[in-house]
Each structure stands twice: as C-alpha cells, then as structure tokens.
Design an enzyme around this catalytic site. Structure first.
Site, short mmCIF file in Angstrom:
data_model
loop_
_atom_site.label_atom_id
_atom_site.label_comp_id
_atom_site.label_asym_id
_atom_site.label_seq_id
_atom_site.Cartn_x
_atom_site.Cartn_y
_atom_site.Cartn_z
N CYS A 191 -10.12 -28.89 -42.52
CA CYS A 191 -10.50 -29.81 -44.10
C CYS A 191 -11.87 -28.31 -45.05
CB CYS A 191 -11.96 -30.05 -42.86
SG CYS A 191 -12.32 -31.44 -41.12
N HIS B 122 -18.94 -29.44 -46.77
CA HIS B 122 -17.94 -28.19 -45.27
C HIS B 122 -17.68 -26.95 -46.44
CE1 HIS B 122 -14.92 -28.62 -42.02
NE2 HIS B 122 -16.59 -28.00 -42.21
N ASP C 63 -10.64 -38.08 -44.90
CA ASP C 63 -10.80 -37.02 -43.64
C ASP C 63 -10.19 -37.38 -42.62
OD1 ASP C 63 -11.42 -34.69 -42.46
OD2 ASP C 63 -13.92 -35.23 -42.79
CA CA Z 1 -10.31 -33.27 -41.94
#
Ligand code: CA
Length: 457
Positions: free
Chosen positions: A77, A136, A37
């Site tokens: 993301c 997410h 990430d």
């Molecule tokens: Ca990310």
C-alpha cells in the site's frame, strides 16, 4: 513607434477577446483519482470477471481506456501511494516498504517531506483539493494530508480500517476525522457508503472551480466486513469470497453515484477519472484472485504489481479501448498536471509520461523503454517491451516473455542470456542513483523531525 504601439494594441485586443470567448475550452480539467485497496487483477468486470460484479466500474472503463499492463511502483500500500502521489519512484527516496508506525522511529514513518504531492501541485495551480478515505503516508502531524496539499480530508490516516467500528485510539478502529476533527458518532454507517457520500458531496460543493478528488477506498482490504444488503447482491458466492465481493459491490455502487453526480453537473467532458488498485490481490488474506497472473500482493511477480488501470476523459482519451502497452502509476502526475497547465520542464526526477497523446491517438508505441521495481526484501524487476527480468528474494533471476507467457511460467534466462544481461544492466544503472532504504526500524535516527526540513519543489 506608432507601428509598435498599434501592434501592442492588437495583441492586447486579441488577448482580451480570447479571455472573453474561450473560458469553457480553457478550463483545466477536474481530476478524480479512485483507488481500491488489495483488489485482485481478475476481480473487475472489465477484466472479464463473471463472479465480481462491477457495472459502474465497467461503465467507467467503457468511457475511457483500460490499460491491461498498468503497473504500480510497489506491491504494497504505502510505497505504491507514495509513488503515484509524488510522481517519483519510492526507491528514489528510499521509500520501499510499509512504514512501521510502532517503532521509536515513527517520526520518520511517512512520505518524506522532501516530496511534493500531486495535491500540492494542483492546489498551486488553483485547484480545490480533497482526499476522501485512506492516507497511509504517515501519522505524525507533519505528515497529515492537510500538510501535503489537500484542502480537505475526510477519512483515516492508518493503513486500514474497520468498516463499522471506530473509537478513541489508533489503528484500524481510530476515529474518522474531517481535517483534524473527530467525526461524531452520529454520522456512523458502513464505511464504504460513508466515503462515497463524502466524495459526492466534495464534487457538488466544488463544482464551480477545477477540483482534484483523491478517493482512496480501503475496500476490499481486510477485515472482511460487509452489510447484509450487499451480501444479498452476490448470492452466487459463499464464505469469504462472498464478503469480499459484497465489499466491492458497495464500492462500485459508490463509484456509480459519483459518476452520476458528474453527469448531473454536466462535467463529464471536463473531468479526468483514473482508477487503479494500489497493489495486487493478497489472495488468501481477502479471497482476491489475480489470474491469469502469477503471485500476489508484496511480490514482484505480475500478480503483485500489475493492477486494474483505467484512464477516462471523454473527448480526449479513446473510449471503449484497451491498451497493452506497459504504463505506470508514475504517469498519473504528468497526465493530470499537463492539462492543468503546470510546467513540468523544471521538475527533475519525474519518471512518468503524459499518457494523453498515447491514449488520444496522437502517438503510438511504448511510453516507456523500461519500467523498474525494487523491493526492500532484495528482489527487483525490470520490464522492457515484452520482456521482464525479475529476481526472487534469493537473487535468482527469471526472464519471461510476457507476450507469450503472461503467467510467468517459463524462465528464458538460459536461452536468451543477452536479453537478460541488457535488462540487468538497465536496472543496475537505474538503481545506482537510488537512495538507500529509509531505516524505519533503526532507533535514534532523526530523518524528518519537523516541518523545518527543506521542502524541495
Ligand atoms: Ca493495498
């Protein structure tokens, strides 16, 4: 009549024989998708970093092919994850920003239920499916990973997490969960280590059948937090860069442990391993570096969308190889579903390509004629061959030849207007059939209020 019967018996005998002698060769491959990430393009050993030490990722890269022009579909993301998990570009269903969970429209803030995921498809094909780490793609119960194809879930549903602290509530300190149950505090330890433990455990428990593990580290996303043991491993760095590097070392160690487990179980040749970062490094936010690329997370310059990208499948994908052909994370879905035996001919809307023939040496050339991006902020981009046309948020177009200008320094719109026009037309044609952006911020709109919403195949 007798001849027909005889023929039928021979066919049945052949089928029976095949079922007896060929199970190993016909076992669908396991699939492990590892995502880091906010890691910078420059911040892996296999891209030449001397500062960021990733020996286990480098070994993974050496076992397969590094795609140096591997792209995500979006530079932040959630839409990036929506793209590779659904196999469809987020612009197709209006998913082109991070959902805002704080609005009154939070019920719509997640991967639309109209989309099936890679986990849905693999589970339907007989796989055991698990997500370890960051989700997410929605907080509401109907967005939960257990509702989106994952038999098992260990991790957190928000967009990030503290590495030491979790307690009742929401956001980055929310309790970790196993499926829908809060994980007891007795299991508390450095989050990245905990996720690696869970990944190893998942593989060990499910080794007998084909499995799909989506290992979604939140490292090295902010907050910058690392344990003293990992900080000691990067004494050549200091300040925030040292903490960031230590977070990557922790993740890399975990990937090493996971690969060791695969080796112990004798599953190397039965396992496809994919590695990417979900978007470009955000630079100052976590001290990441994207050189030689221009830009950072949230932008459509190369630094926002071109990421570390590895495909490994010993015996099927060239080992120790590098490819500079433009590829997309949309390609993951057909690349893993095809050997899993899933028939994709009746799955409209998939824009990815099965990369195995390209990475296994059976096919040459570019898998894609065009790759596209669309950002909520009004900017857009298209790549075709060596050319890339990208606009800034004011709509100004910039044309680059990435073969000679990887850093996107010299705008060629004036000298190559016909190339710019061709790419613009291609993007406009693609975008004409896209959805309008989901109105995350518009109050009172009920887009996906319940599981009763139709779930298209
Ligand atoms: Ca990310």
């Amino acid at each position: 009549m007798h001849l027909r019967l005889l023929t039928r018996c021979v066919v049945l005998a052949a089928c029976s024989l095949a079922a007896r002698v060929a199970p190993a060769a016909e076992r669908p491959p396991n699939v492990i998708l590892i995502v880091s990430d906010d890691q910078g393009y420059a911040d892996v050993g296999f891209h030449g970093s001397k500062e960021i030490l990733t020996p286990h990722l480098d070994a993974l890269a050496a076992s397969g092919t590094v795609c140096t022009a591997g792209y995500v579909t979006f530079p932040v993301c959630s839409p990036s994850r929506a793209g590779f998990l659904s196999g469809r570009h987020g612009a197709r269903f209006g998913y082109d920003t991070n959902p805002d969970q704080r609005t009154s429209n939070a019920h719509a803030a997640g991967l639309p239920l109209s989309e099936r995921t890679m986990a849905d498809a693999l589970r339907a094909a007989g796989y055991r499916t698990g997500l370890v780490g960051k989700w997410h793609l929605g907080l509401e119960p109907y967005f939960h990973p257990n509702e989106r194809g994952f038999d098992e879930f260990f991790g957190f549903t928000a967009g990030g997490h503290q590495y030491w602290e979790w307690k009742p509530g929401q956001g980055y300190t929310a309790p970790l969960v196993r499926n829908r149950d809060v994980v007891p505090d007795t299991e508390k330890r450095y989050l990245t280590d905990l996720l690696s433990d869970e990944a190893v455990s998942f593989v060990e428990r499910n080794r007998e059948k084909p499995f799909f593990l989506y290992l979604a580290f939140n490292a090295p996303h902010s907050p910058l937090q690392a344990s003293p043991e990992y900080l000691k491993r990067v004494p050549h760095l200091s300040g925030r860069r040292q903490i960031y590097a230590a977070m990557i070392v922790a993740m890399d160690d975990g990937i090493g442990r996971l690969r060791q487990k695969i080796t112990e179980l004798g599953l190397e040749r039965d396992t496809i391993v994919l590695f990417i970062t979900d978007n470009g490094g955000p630079n100052q936010d976590n001290a990441s570096i994207n050189t030689p690329l221009r830009g950072r997370k949230s932008q459509l310059w190369e630094g926002g969308i071109r990421v570390p990208y590895v495909v490994s499948w010993p015996g099927k994908v060239a080992a120790g190889a590098r490819s500079d052909r433009p590829v997309s994370t949309l390609d993951f879905l057909p690349t893993v579903l095809t050997p899993a035996g899933v028939d994709l001919r009746n799955k409209p809307g998939l824009e990815g390509v099965n990369l195995l023939p390209y990475l296994g040496g059976e096919r040459t050339g570019d898998p894609h004629e065009y790759l596209y991006w669309r950002h909520r902020n009004g900017s857009w981009a298209v790549r075709s061959g060596d050319w890339k046309l990208v606009t800034d948020v004011d709509g100004k177009e910039h044309l680059f030849n990435l073969a000679s200008d990887l850093g996107e320094t010299t705008d060629l719109t004036k000298t190559q207007p016909e190339v710019a026009a061709r790419l613009r037309r291609a993007w406009e044609t693609w975008n004409a059939s896209n959805a309008t952006s989901i109105p995350w911020l518009a109050p009172g709109k009920s887009l996906w209020p319940s599981r009763e919403q139709p779930n298209s195949p």
